[in-house]
Design an enzyme around this catalytic site. Structure first.
Site, mmCIF file in Angstrom:
data_model
loop_
_atom_site.group_PDB
_atom_site.id
_atom_site.type_symbol
_atom_site.label_atom_id
_atom_site.label_comp_id
_atom_site.label_asym_id
_atom_site.label_seq_id
_atom_site.Cartn_x
_atom_site.Cartn_y
_atom_site.Cartn_z
ATOM 1 N N LYS A 188 0.861 -1.189 0.000
ATOM 2 C CA LYS A 188 0.000 0.000 0.000
ATOM 3 C C LYS A 188 0.894 1.234 0.000
ATOM 4 C CE LYS A 188 -1.472 2.724 3.135
ATOM 5 N NZ LYS A 188 -1.375 4.009 2.450
ATOM 6 N N GLU A 262 7.080 -0.918 12.993
ATOM 7 C CA GLU A 262 8.239 -0.014 13.117
ATOM 8 C C GLU A 262 7.668 1.379 13.313
ATOM 9 O OE1 GLU A 262 11.385 -0.644 13.167
ATOM 10 O OE2 GLU A 262 11.513 -2.689 12.418
ATOM 11 N N CYS A 296 12.811 8.549 11.427
ATOM 12 C CA CYS A 296 12.410 7.986 12.720
ATOM 13 C C CYS A 296 13.560 7.909 13.724
ATOM 14 C CB CYS A 296 11.820 6.601 12.499
ATOM 15 S SG CYS A 296 12.931 5.493 11.642
ATOM 16 N N GLU A 395 7.261 12.926 19.688
ATOM 17 C CA GLU A 395 8.025 12.934 18.434
ATOM 18 C C GLU A 395 7.584 14.133 17.602
ATOM 19 O OE1 GLU A 395 7.075 10.000 15.397
ATOM 20 O OE2 GLU A 395 9.211 9.609 15.185
HETATM 21 P P1 NAD Z 1 1.099 7.383 9.663
HETATM 22 O O1 NAD Z 1 0.991 6.395 10.750
HETATM 23 O O2 NAD Z 1 0.133 8.521 9.634
HETATM 24 O O3 NAD Z 1 0.941 6.663 8.246
HETATM 25 C C1 NAD Z 1 1.788 5.618 7.814
HETATM 26 C C2 NAD Z 1 1.092 4.819 6.737
HETATM 27 O O4 NAD Z 1 -0.039 4.173 7.306
HETATM 28 C C3 NAD Z 1 0.568 5.629 5.572
HETATM 29 O O5 NAD Z 1 0.806 4.874 4.404
HETATM 30 C C4 NAD Z 1 -0.933 5.759 5.857
HETATM 31 O O6 NAD Z 1 -1.690 5.896 4.676
HETATM 32 C C5 NAD Z 1 -1.198 4.421 6.515
HETATM 33 N N1 NAD Z 1 -2.341 4.376 7.416
HETATM 34 C C6 NAD Z 1 -2.856 5.370 8.172
HETATM 35 N N2 NAD Z 1 -3.881 4.889 8.929
HETATM 36 C C7 NAD Z 1 -3.986 3.568 8.661
HETATM 37 C C8 NAD Z 1 -4.812 2.504 9.151
HETATM 38 N N3 NAD Z 1 -5.758 2.724 10.065
HETATM 39 N N4 NAD Z 1 -4.613 1.262 8.671
HETATM 40 C C9 NAD Z 1 -3.652 1.022 7.771
HETATM 41 N N5 NAD Z 1 -2.835 1.973 7.254
HETATM 42 C C10 NAD Z 1 -2.999 3.236 7.702
HETATM 43 O O7 NAD Z 1 2.588 7.904 9.699
HETATM 44 P P2 NAD Z 1 3.246 9.036 8.816
HETATM 45 O O8 NAD Z 1 2.931 10.367 9.388
HETATM 46 O O9 NAD Z 1 2.945 8.795 7.379
HETATM 47 O O10 NAD Z 1 4.817 8.699 9.032
HETATM 48 C C11 NAD Z 1 5.566 9.267 10.045
HETATM 49 C C12 NAD Z 1 5.707 8.304 11.202
HETATM 50 O O11 NAD Z 1 6.372 7.123 10.763
HETATM 51 C C13 NAD Z 1 6.575 8.856 12.315
HETATM 52 O O12 NAD Z 1 5.986 8.575 13.551
HETATM 53 C C14 NAD Z 1 7.887 8.094 12.176
HETATM 54 O O13 NAD Z 1 8.635 7.973 13.336
HETATM 55 C C15 NAD Z 1 7.398 6.779 11.694
HETATM 56 N N6 NAD Z 1 8.494 6.040 11.051
HETATM 57 C C16 NAD Z 1 9.028 4.954 11.701
HETATM 58 C C17 NAD Z 1 10.103 4.260 11.134
HETATM 59 C C18 NAD Z 1 10.725 3.068 11.818
HETATM 60 O O14 NAD Z 1 11.422 2.309 11.162
HETATM 61 N N7 NAD Z 1 10.512 2.829 13.096
HETATM 62 C C19 NAD Z 1 10.607 4.677 9.909
HETATM 63 C C20 NAD Z 1 10.049 5.796 9.287
HETATM 64 C C21 NAD Z 1 8.977 6.456 9.864
#
Ligand code: NAD
Length: 498
Positions: A188, A262, A296, A395
């Site tokens: 996705k 993650e 992250c 964060e």
């Molecule tokens: P987010 O959680 O808003 O979205 C991430 C993804 O999940 C997107 O593709 C979104 O469309 C999808 N999504 C949202 N709601 C969903 C649901 N209910 N079911 C399934 N999919 C859903 O995060 P973001 O703002 O896009 O990304 C930033 C975050 O990601 C930060 O918190 C960052 O720390 C984290 N991050 C973590 C790592 C790691 O390896 N630990 C790496 C990169 C980013």
């Protein structure tokens, strides 16, 4: 106004602009739902892409399910799957310049940063190809009455969900491991960075991956939620915010679907009292706010000994204050824009809260005034931060670092661990043995001494609310497998023939 030298219709094949990749074909979406892709450096929409509805998600999951249940992929040997991964990697290698340009166009990553990190994609596919070639997918163990054959089976259909910030590298960790294990997958892609996963699908297609093994759709949160809830999905591998991770974990818990999460971080860099200032700054400064802090593992809490606080605050603020903010397409730019309007407001809100809660801004602290458009924020350093302040606890995901003073090493360790998160950390010292001893006390999945390292053969992931499970290394492969034990009576010559 910053430049925008990216023209999607001339740089991307038409199928990348109008559809999804399902069951080995480029297919039209089921509806005309679409979303604009906005360049964060100019705030202008530069492409419109379809957004998957439930029917598209169902089609992608159906294709992956069929490919898993009846197709050749899960039944192939590890070395055979490795050959496909190597072909995909070689095809991807020729597209790395495009993928780097996409990263800058879609979310404003500075070109040097994008150029440096896109090769992660081929590194990870190659790493998992090598691992699949040698991994013990079967193992015999003697038992009291004969032998047991331990078979590492692919877990099934995997949904791979990665965020907008580093779509390609994060996806490559998941995809390399999932395909090496023998899973079939639905990716996705987020609407903010829709094209990267489709380019990967192009490579898979050219590499001859069997239909249904890799399916790519572009979907928003609703589409993601529908995907995660599908009974036919056996495993969800998610990278994103802790809030979304919890929602996904609850959905998966209903049917005990396997899940790897993650999530976010609030990582601490501990500067010990014996650290040399200049090498510490050189190693630390790039990692407190890489890609405008939208990574992250950014080291956003900097813990310094109180006796050296003034020295460090002045030197670090000078380094951060001298970073060049500007057009992400300019090779000399160090800090580009934030990725979206949502990000801009989130980060400015946190800067405001730091100010209101009594921390002192030593550099930055506002939206950058140099352009009329674009989501640019000045790299910002707060000094005098205490552990209870919002900017020290949540964060921010922006170019904002907090300096917190400590009195002794025990307090530094306690401060580093005083967080709901547990993703990454660093220790800076002139005594590596001492740094190692301190690192052992940090409750995070990864800690580096005098640097910030990640390697494909080493597991990456979080303690506490930074996630569940690991990616990278054999641990990342195991996350896409189930262990099955078959007991055989004494005298059996073979444990498996299929
Ligand atoms: P987010 O959680 O808003 O979205 C991430 C993804 O999940 C997107 O593709 C979104 O469309 C999808 N999504 C949202 N709601 C969903 C649901 N209910 N079911 C399934 N999919 C859903 O995060 P973001 O703002 O896009 O990304 C930033 C975050 O990601 C930060 O918190 C960052 O720390 C984290 N991050 C973590 C790592 C790691 O390896 N630990 C790496 C990169 C980013």
């Amino acid at each position: 106004m910053p430049t925008f030298p990216f023209e999607p219709t001339s740089e991307l094949a038409p199928h990348l602009l109008s559809g999804f990749y399902i069951d080995g074909q480029w297919v039209r979406p089921s509806s005309d739902a679409s979303v604009s892709v906005v360049a964060p450096s100019t705030e202008q929409a530069f492409a419109t892409v379809p957004v998957a509805k439930a029917e598209d998600v169902d089609n992608a999951v159906g294709a992956a399910r069929r490919a898993f249940d009846t197709g050749p992929w899960p039944r192939m040997s590890g070395p055979d799957r490795a050959a496909y991964l190597r072909r995909m990697s070689a095809l991807l290698a020729s597209r790395l310049p495009l993928l780097s340009r996409l990263w800058t166009a879609e979310v404003g990553a500075p070109v040097w940063f994008a150029d440096m990190f896109v090769p992660t994609a081929t590194t990870m596919l190659d790493y998992y190809a090598d691992l699949a070639s040698t991994f013990a997918f079967e193992e015999n163990r003697p038992t009291r009455n004969g032998a047991a054959s331990i078979i590492r089976q692919p877990v099934g259909v995997a949904a791979l969900i990665a965020p907008w910030n580093a779509q390609l590298p994060i996806l490559s960790y998941k995809l390399g491991a999932a395909l090496a294990a023998g899973c079939t997958v639905v990716v996705k892609a987020p609407p903010e960075t829709p094209f990267d996963a489709l380019v990967v699908a192009e490579c898979a297609h050219e590499a001859g991956l069997p239909p249904g093994v890799l399916n790519v759709i572009i979907a928003d949160a609703d589409g993601g939620a529908h995907l995660v809830a599908k009974r036919e999905v056996d495993k969800v591998s998610f990278t994103g915010s802790t809030a979304t991770g919890k929602v996904i974990a609850k959905t998966c818990a209903d049917r005990l679907a396997r899940v790897t999460l993650e999530l976010g971080g609030k990582s601490a860099a501990i500067v010990l009292d014996d650290a040399d200032l200049n090498p510490t700054l050189a190693a630390l400064a790039p990692f407190t706010m890489p890609f405008s802090g939208q990574i992250c593992f950014a080291q956003t809490r900097i813990l310094v000994p109180r006796i050296r606080e003034r020295e460090f605050v002045e030197a670090y603020s000078a380094v951060i204050g001298s970073l060049k903010v500007g057009d992400p397409w300019d090779m000399s730019t160090q800090i580009g824009p934030l990725a979206s309007h949502r990000q801009l407001h989130r980060v400015l809100g946190y800067i405001d809260s730091g100010r209101k809660e009594g921390a002192q801004i030593t550099t930055g602290g506002a939206r950058s005034a140099q352009y009329e458009r674009g989501f640019f924020v000045e790299p910002t350093v707060f000094a005098g931060v205490t552990a209870d302040m919002t900017i020290a606890r949540e964060e921010i995901f922006g170019p904002v670092a907090s300096i917190i003073a400590y009195d002794d090493v025990d307090q530094a360790v306690a401060l580093a661990n005083d967080t709901d998160f547990g993703l990454s950390g660093t220790v800076f010292t002139s005594d590596v043995e001492r740094g190692y001893a301190v690192a052992r006390r940090i409750k995070t999945g990864n800690v580096s001494v005098n640097a910030l390292e990640m390697a494909p053969n080493v597991p990456f992931g979080g303690f506490k609310q930074s996630g569940i499970g690991r990616e990278g290394g054999p641990e990342g492969l195991q996350a896409f497998m189930e262990d099955q034990a078959i007991y055989l009576p004494a005298g059996s010559s073979s444990t498996r023939k299929d």
